[in-house]
Scaffold this active site. Structure first.
Site, mmCIF file in Angstrom:
data_model
loop_
_atom_site.group_PDB
_atom_site.id
_atom_site.type_symbol
_atom_site.label_atom_id
_atom_site.label_comp_id
_atom_site.label_asym_id
_atom_site.label_seq_id
_atom_site.Cartn_x
_atom_site.Cartn_y
_atom_site.Cartn_z
ATOM 1 N N TYR A 158 0.838 -1.205 0.000
ATOM 2 C CA TYR A 158 0.000 0.000 0.000
ATOM 3 C C TYR A 158 0.874 1.257 0.000
ATOM 4 C CZ TYR A 158 -3.944 3.062 1.069
ATOM 5 O OH TYR A 158 -4.904 4.055 1.016
ATOM 6 N N LYS A 162 1.162 4.043 -3.060
ATOM 7 C CA LYS A 162 0.740 5.434 -2.896
ATOM 8 C C LYS A 162 1.911 6.401 -3.080
ATOM 9 C CE LYS A 162 -3.664 4.670 -2.229
ATOM 10 N NZ LYS A 162 -4.642 5.112 -3.244
HETATM 11 P P1 NAP Z 1 -13.952 2.271 -0.747
HETATM 12 O O1 NAP Z 1 -15.113 2.807 0.026
HETATM 13 O O2 NAP Z 1 -13.611 0.836 -0.634
HETATM 14 O O3 NAP Z 1 -14.179 2.659 -2.278
HETATM 15 C C1 NAP Z 1 -13.289 2.208 -3.272
HETATM 16 C C2 NAP Z 1 -14.078 1.831 -4.503
HETATM 17 O O4 NAP Z 1 -13.123 1.437 -5.503
HETATM 18 C C3 NAP Z 1 -15.011 0.646 -4.277
HETATM 19 O O5 NAP Z 1 -16.280 0.873 -4.864
HETATM 20 C C4 NAP Z 1 -14.274 -0.497 -4.958
HETATM 21 O O6 NAP Z 1 -15.136 -1.483 -5.503
HETATM 22 C C5 NAP Z 1 -13.598 0.243 -6.105
HETATM 23 N N1 NAP Z 1 -12.510 -0.553 -6.659
HETATM 24 C C6 NAP Z 1 -11.635 -1.367 -6.003
HETATM 25 N N2 NAP Z 1 -10.819 -1.966 -6.863
HETATM 26 C C7 NAP Z 1 -11.188 -1.533 -8.106
HETATM 27 C C8 NAP Z 1 -10.732 -1.815 -9.410
HETATM 28 N N3 NAP Z 1 -9.738 -2.688 -9.641
HETATM 29 N N4 NAP Z 1 -11.335 -1.199 -10.441
HETATM 30 C C9 NAP Z 1 -12.351 -0.328 -10.248
HETATM 31 N N5 NAP Z 1 -12.840 -0.040 -9.037
HETATM 32 C C10 NAP Z 1 -12.258 -0.636 -7.966
HETATM 33 O O7 NAP Z 1 -12.631 3.053 -0.349
HETATM 34 P P2 NAP Z 1 -12.310 4.603 -0.037
HETATM 35 O O8 NAP Z 1 -11.931 4.675 1.376
HETATM 36 O O9 NAP Z 1 -13.353 5.499 -0.595
HETATM 37 O O10 NAP Z 1 -10.959 4.750 -0.872
HETATM 38 C C11 NAP Z 1 -10.871 5.471 -2.077
HETATM 39 C C12 NAP Z 1 -9.424 5.797 -2.327
HETATM 40 O O11 NAP Z 1 -8.944 6.577 -1.221
HETATM 41 C C13 NAP Z 1 -8.495 4.597 -2.411
HETATM 42 O O12 NAP Z 1 -7.533 4.834 -3.422
HETATM 43 C C14 NAP Z 1 -7.839 4.551 -1.053
HETATM 44 O O13 NAP Z 1 -6.584 3.930 -1.090
HETATM 45 C C15 NAP Z 1 -7.742 6.017 -0.746
HETATM 46 N N6 NAP Z 1 -7.584 6.355 0.663
HETATM 47 C C16 NAP Z 1 -8.545 6.047 1.567
HETATM 48 C C17 NAP Z 1 -8.355 6.383 2.903
HETATM 49 C C18 NAP Z 1 -9.375 6.081 3.960
HETATM 50 O O14 NAP Z 1 -9.062 6.246 5.173
HETATM 51 N N7 NAP Z 1 -10.583 5.644 3.617
HETATM 52 C C19 NAP Z 1 -7.191 7.041 3.291
HETATM 53 C C20 NAP Z 1 -6.226 7.343 2.335
HETATM 54 C C21 NAP Z 1 -6.439 7.010 1.010
HETATM 55 P P3 NAP Z 1 -15.408 -2.830 -4.646
HETATM 56 O O15 NAP Z 1 -16.106 -2.367 -3.407
HETATM 57 O O16 NAP Z 1 -16.240 -3.665 -5.547
HETATM 58 O O17 NAP Z 1 -14.036 -3.403 -4.353
#
Ligand code: NAP
Length: 253
Positions: A158, A162
């Site tokens: 991860y 990033k």
């Molecule tokens: P999330 O709620 O899990 O949303 C991510 C979405 O991306 C889900 O709908 C997932 O679909 C989809 N996805 C996963 N793999 C994919 C693929 N190969 N192709 C197309 N879509 C895909 O997560 P989030 O927290 O909103 O995260 C969004 C971004 O923010 C990510 O890049 C994450 O690393 C980053 N981020 C999050 C946090 C945090 O604390 N939440 C912090 C820092 C960075 P499925 O559900 O079907 O897998």
């Protein structure tokens, strides 16, 4: 004021969490949306919800770790709307609750993490850039993380993915600044979304996590979405090649 009125924007990972909150904010700002996600049902439901509110929104199921899916998303945006002004490359996955340290990190997990979180951003941008040049420019925002700025034990895939997003973002920013395209990254901190729910719904873990943040709380997806909308708008016209934390002060410690 609708900052993104009639702008055409692609959002990946749009069906959930930060992507979903951003799709709702882009729509409020008057943008026309091409949404992509692995979750076909969730994505279709979001697009239908947005259309029922009078917004223009299309959804295409895609796996961003596949170059052809990323190309198809851009092609569909161009076919449907005729231009591309903004892209939020946001889809990503996390390591799960208790991953092993680097020496024990599974090779398959490493490959998956790099493919979904990093290669995807390259695949998306290499199609988005020519499309944006076709209408004189645009703005790209890539989702990195606080884990793209510092190390975290136990999650080498991860963290490396990033950090890679940050490097790609800076490269594109330098390459395209003279051609009307800005490219920035965001570094969300601890944000409550379906991705983090398994950890944060345990009160003990939630309290421990919140205690590491100067703001003394977790963040909301809407708070990240506000930054993304600003970065894609002309109000951010001199912001380029930067990484914007949205982390309640986590990286400032
Ligand atoms: P999330 O709620 O899990 O949303 C991510 C979405 O991306 C889900 O709908 C997932 O679909 C989809 N996805 C996963 N793999 C994919 C693929 N190969 N192709 C197309 N879509 C895909 O997560 P989030 O927290 O909103 O995260 C969004 C971004 O923010 C990510 O890049 C994450 O690393 C980053 N981020 C999050 C946090 C945090 O604390 N939440 C912090 C820092 C960075 P499925 O559900 O079907 O897998």
């Amino acid at each position: 004021m609708e900052e993104l009125k009639d702008k055409v924007a692609i959002i990946t990972g749009a069906a959930s969490g930060i992507g979903r909150a951003s799709a709702l904010r882009f729509a409020e700002e008057g943008a026309r949306l091409m949404l992509g996600d692995l979750d076909g049902d969730g994505g279709e439901a979001l697009a239908a919800e947005l259309r029922s509110r009078g917004s223009q929104a299309q959804f295409r199921r895609c796996d961003v770790s596949r170059p052809t899916d990323c190309e198809a998303l851009v092609e569909e945006a161009l076919a449907h709307y005729g231009r591309l002004d903004a892209a939020f490359n946001n889809a990503g996955i996390s390591d799960g609750p208790v991953p092993p340290g680097t020496a024990d990190y599974p090779l398959e997990l490493w490959d998956r993490m790099i493919a979904v979180n990093l290669s995807s951003v390259f695949y998306c941008m290499r199609c988005q850039l020519p499309a944006m040049l076709g209408n004189g420019g645009g703005a790209i925002v890539n989702t990195a993380s606080i884990a793209g700025q510092i190390g975290f034990a136990g999650v080498p895939g991860y963290v490396a993915s990033k950090h890679g997003v940050v490097g790609l973002t800076r490269t594109v920013a330098v390459e395209y600044a003279g051609r009307g395209i800005r490219c920035n990254a965001i570094a969300p901190g601890l944000i409550e979304t379906p991705m983090t729910r398994p950890v944060f719904e345990v009160p003990q873990f939630r309290d421990m996590a919140a205690a590491t943040v100067p703001a003394a709380r977790l963040g909301r997806a809407e708070e990240v979405a506000n930054l993304v909308v600003w970065l894609c708008s002309d109000r951010a016209s001199y912001a380029n090649g930067a990484v914007f934390p949205v982390d309640g002060g986590f990286l400032a410690k």
